[in-house]
Scaffold this active site. Sequence first.
Site, short mmCIF file in Angstrom:
data_model
loop_
_atom_site.label_atom_id
_atom_site.label_comp_id
_atom_site.label_asym_id
_atom_site.label_seq_id
_atom_site.Cartn_x
_atom_site.Cartn_y
_atom_site.Cartn_z
N THR A 1 0.86 -1.19 0.00
CA THR A 1 0.00 0.00 0.00
C THR A 1 0.90 1.23 0.00
O THR A 1 2.00 1.21 0.55
CB THR A 1 -0.89 0.06 1.25
N TRP B 1 -19.25 16.87 10.31
CA TRP B 1 -18.17 16.56 9.38
C TRP B 1 -18.31 17.35 8.08
O TRP B 1 -19.40 17.46 7.52
CB TRP B 1 -18.17 15.06 9.04
#
Length: 551
Positions: free
Chosen positions: A185, A444
């Site tokens: 990754t 958010w």
Amino acid sequence: MLGLMQDWPLLAYKIIDYAAMQHPNRRIVSRSVEGPIVETNYAELRERALKVAQRLVADGIRPGDRAATLAWNTARHLECWYGIIGAGAVYHTVNPRLFEDQIAFIINHAEDRVLFLDLTFVPLVEKIATKLSTIERFVVLTDKAHMPRTTLKNAVPYEEWIAAADGNFSWVEVDENDACGMCYTSGTTGEPKGVVYSHRSNVLHSLIACMSDNFRISSRDVALMVVPMFHANSWSLAFSAPMTGATLVLPGPKLDGASIYELLEKENVTFSAAVPTVWLMLLQYLEANNLELPLLERVIIGGSACPRAMTKTFSERFNVDVIHAWGMTEMSPLGTFCSLKPETKGLDTEAKFDLMMKQGHPPFGVEMKITDDEGRSLPRDGKAFGRLKVRGPAVSSAYFKGVGGQILDETGFFDTGDVANIDELGYMQIVDRSKDVIKSGGEWISSIDIENIAVGHPDIAEAAVIGVRHPKWDERPLLIVVAKKDRTPTKDSVLEFLKGKIAKWWLPDDMVLVDEIPHTATGKILKTALRDRFQNYVLPAARGEAARAGS
Ligand code: AMP
């Protein structure tokens, strides 16, 4: 009672056997690292892959051993993949855009025994060679005539190395659950972690990719594989193109607008896949040179959010279908495709473009849910957003050597680290990375949403939004922009542009103009670096308060 069907293991090298048998003469065109555009076909590629496998076995490579590649997309690189897996070994794609120390780290961590590398990367590997404790041989993907002088141990030109094999070889038998490929990754935080694909997961993932709502790829396609093989398993194209018998065009080291256009035009490309940055370079080149794309039918855009302006330009200006896709290395990598379900038929053009901003719906083989922090499922109403979790036969169950420990929840789902909503029709929309979402007054704010809209401003080339400290709201959005050439976007004009397109309280508190926005090795905005750089940034509201306090 057992089914009475044959046991036909899903082995990835059967894909090249199929392509060589059914589509032997289908062309594979590569822009070589040496320069010229060269051509081969599936039958020849298989013959040479057999030699790679034979030579690896002769060199002592055993099933399960890792062989690294540090290479651009070319036929030689593809031969190496099939040769490595045909030897029962595991291809490990190394991303050359990682930092040198990270490259050394992942090669050592994977315990790679052989490294296949392009000419481009000889100087880079020479620099780190003393740190590579497990590599026994370096195979430079070139011929004797182009072989540079090098200090690399046991370095040999690829053409000479495979010439020692006659190709009279059978693929090494392995189990379909055995490891086939590896990719680390990109690691925007922490050390890179190794994702390990099996033969079975690669074959199933590739079958899924080919379906009509997804790549819709066939033997009538000419597929330009822009997405690098070192980025997330080539989005399956190294398997799905030969699996369907599509003509394959490989861009080698040149991904700039002019070079991509040259291949699209010369090779009559119908289908391609790449990250938005590559498409941006192409669109700018087309615009500057007043060019058309008459044969290109569809493009897959993913890896980061595809801006609305890009979808619109492809669709309206060039008559090219855009399929927005989302995924991640841990998912082989494809997770969703934004193809249009019949329920969307009545939508007007603008509503359709709105929908196409979403990352799309999962295909068969990807289960998906969103949950709150306690793991409770959230409604699929297109509004509620939470942690995006996935499960399926091509989704990681663990990282190599157990790094990161247990990565699945009790129901076997993997937390993607993305925050998303899912609507009534099953379309998923990424709201943010869980680490990047801006927490303002207990609510958010999606940094991605603001970025996507900001890049539609005529003076802005690239935009990033991060949360910075605010005395009252905890965090507020700061917009960081790179201007288009010879343009100077002003804060007022940008805020005016954003108004009405996002909730009022999402409007950034400030804007800064920078020369460059940092990116990760896979082309994503490096938010950690921006957060470090602007960690002491004082927003205008806070500046006002400080001034008042001082007066
Ligand atoms: P990687 O494993 O390097 O491919 O990174 C995977 C991550 O890239 C995902 O978890 C997302 O955060 C991001 N990503 C991939 N595709 C998209 C997309 N279409 N829109 C927004 N983010 C994306």
